[in-house]
Design an enzyme around this catalytic site. Structure first.
Site, PDB file in Angstrom:
ATOM      1  N   TYR A   1       0.870  -1.186   0.000  1.00 49.20           N
ATOM      2  CA  TYR A   1       0.000   0.000   0.000  1.00 49.20           C
ATOM      3  C   TYR A   1       0.899   1.224   0.000  1.00 49.20           C
ATOM      4  CZ  TYR A   1       0.834  -0.359   5.080  1.00 49.20           C
ATOM      5  OH  TYR A   1       1.414  -0.471   6.319  1.00 49.20           O
TER       6      TYR A   1
ATOM      7  N   HIS B   1       6.245  -0.362   1.297  1.00 48.53           N
ATOM      8  CA  HIS B   1       5.770   0.599   0.299  1.00 48.53           C
ATOM      9  C   HIS B   1       6.622   0.574  -0.979  1.00 48.53           C
ATOM     10  CE1 HIS B   1       3.522   1.863   3.708  1.00 48.53           C
ATOM     11  NE2 HIS B   1       4.611   2.217   4.357  1.00 48.53           N
TER      12      HIS B   1
END
Ligand code: C5P
Length: 305
Positions: free
Chosen positions: A233, A281
């Site tokens: 994410y 990430h």
């Protein structure tokens, strides 16, 4: 005859006024109706120059918003937090008993240019001398443990919005807007406990009357549409940047970029943590996306020293 003359005078007068107005109007009226007063207004014609990036209707939660089940399902697994949607709704309604309902996002105003500085936590800010320029923007958005004290000349000292979540929270000023990110059910309990269990006399971490909570559906949109599902994410910094594109007409981005070892090291840390890389990430994809947005003049990117 008299009537004919009157009609002729009336006709000539009306024509005269029309010709005069046509000539004058091109100087006194704008050629096209602008949505803001910046050189370029974001989301004008509802695009960000990159076709797939559209304005998200509700980046912040409100008490009457019902999170769609598919967004909840995506959110529930990003930090393996578990829980079900009715539990989520119950906990969220408790949060909205403590914080105010956010008013809808302010639309752009033709005569105004609202500017944002988004300040990431990269070491590339050191010796940059960006401080005064950051402070000059209308909104200054800082993230997680980003701080000013001792670094004012490079990072500035104003903060209008501070993005934080349970594990990154720190005491912020009473006038700064806390922008709360949630990643799991426990984070909703954290908000409730921070706001309801203040022993009298003890300063709260943040001003609850200014608090805003990010919509998990917006987080999902950033990951799936903006970042094309890369990584687990988006980072808090990248989501803060996307948010800035929703609340400002002109966005200046500072403090993004890994060090030469590929780590997201911080400007306040003397010894960077070599194992951290960019966590779950997609650091490289986010960086390239910021560069792409800058190349389309959607934002201005300052890469530091
Ligand atoms: O590391 P931290 O989460 O506190 O930093 C805030 C944000 O700044 C990150 O989420 C990331 O988007 C950005 N950052 C960066 N390069 C660094 C450090 C942080 O791009 N070296």
């Amino acid at each position: 005859m008299k009537t004919k003359a009157r009609l002729l005078i009336l006709f000539l007068s009306v024509s005269g006024v029309c010709v005069f107005w046509r000539e004058v109007s091109q100087y006194v009226l704008p050629q096209e109706q602008r949505s803001c007063a910046c050189d370029r207004c974001l989301f004008e014609n509802d695009t960000l120059a990159i076709e797939r990036l559209r304005k998200f209707p509700q980046p912040f939660l409100s008490s009457n918003y019902s999170l769609p089940e598919e967004d909840f399902k995506w959110w529930r697994v990003i930090q393996r937090g578990g829980g079900n949607i009715s539990e989520y709704r119950q906990k969220m309604s408790r949060v909205f008993q403590l914080i105010p309902d956010n008013s809808p996002l302010e639309a752009s105003i033709p005569g105004r240019c609202r500017t944002c500085a988004v300040v990431g936590n990269s070491r590339n800010l050191l010796k940059s001398h960006y401080g005064p320029f950051i402070d000059f923007q209308d909104y200054v958005i800082r993230i997680n443990r980003g701080r000013s004290k001792g670094f004012e000349s490079d990072v500035g000292n104003r903060t209008t919005h501070h993005v934080m979540y349970l594990e990154s929270a720190s005491q912020i000023d009473n006038t700064t807007r806390p922008v709360l990110f949630t990643f799991k059910m426990r984070d909703l309990e954290w908000i409730t406990s921070v706001l309801s269990t203040q022993p009298s006399g003890k300063k709260s971490l943040f001003n609850k009357d200014l608090a805003m909570v990010l919509n998990p559906a917006f987080m999902r949109n950033i990951h799936q549409v903006w970042l094309q599902k890369k990584g687990a994410y988006a980072s808090t910094g990248f989501m803060a940047l996307a948010l800035a594109l929703h609340i400002c007409d002109e966005v200046h981005v500072f403090g993004f970029g890994a060090d030469s070892d590929g780590n997201w090291s911080h400007y306040w840390e003397k010894v960077p943590n070599k194992k951290v890389k960019t966590g779950p990430h997609p650091g490289k994809v986010e960086y390239e996306m910021i560069e792409e947005l800058a190349s389309h003049q959607v934002l201005k990117f300052y890469t530091g020293w």
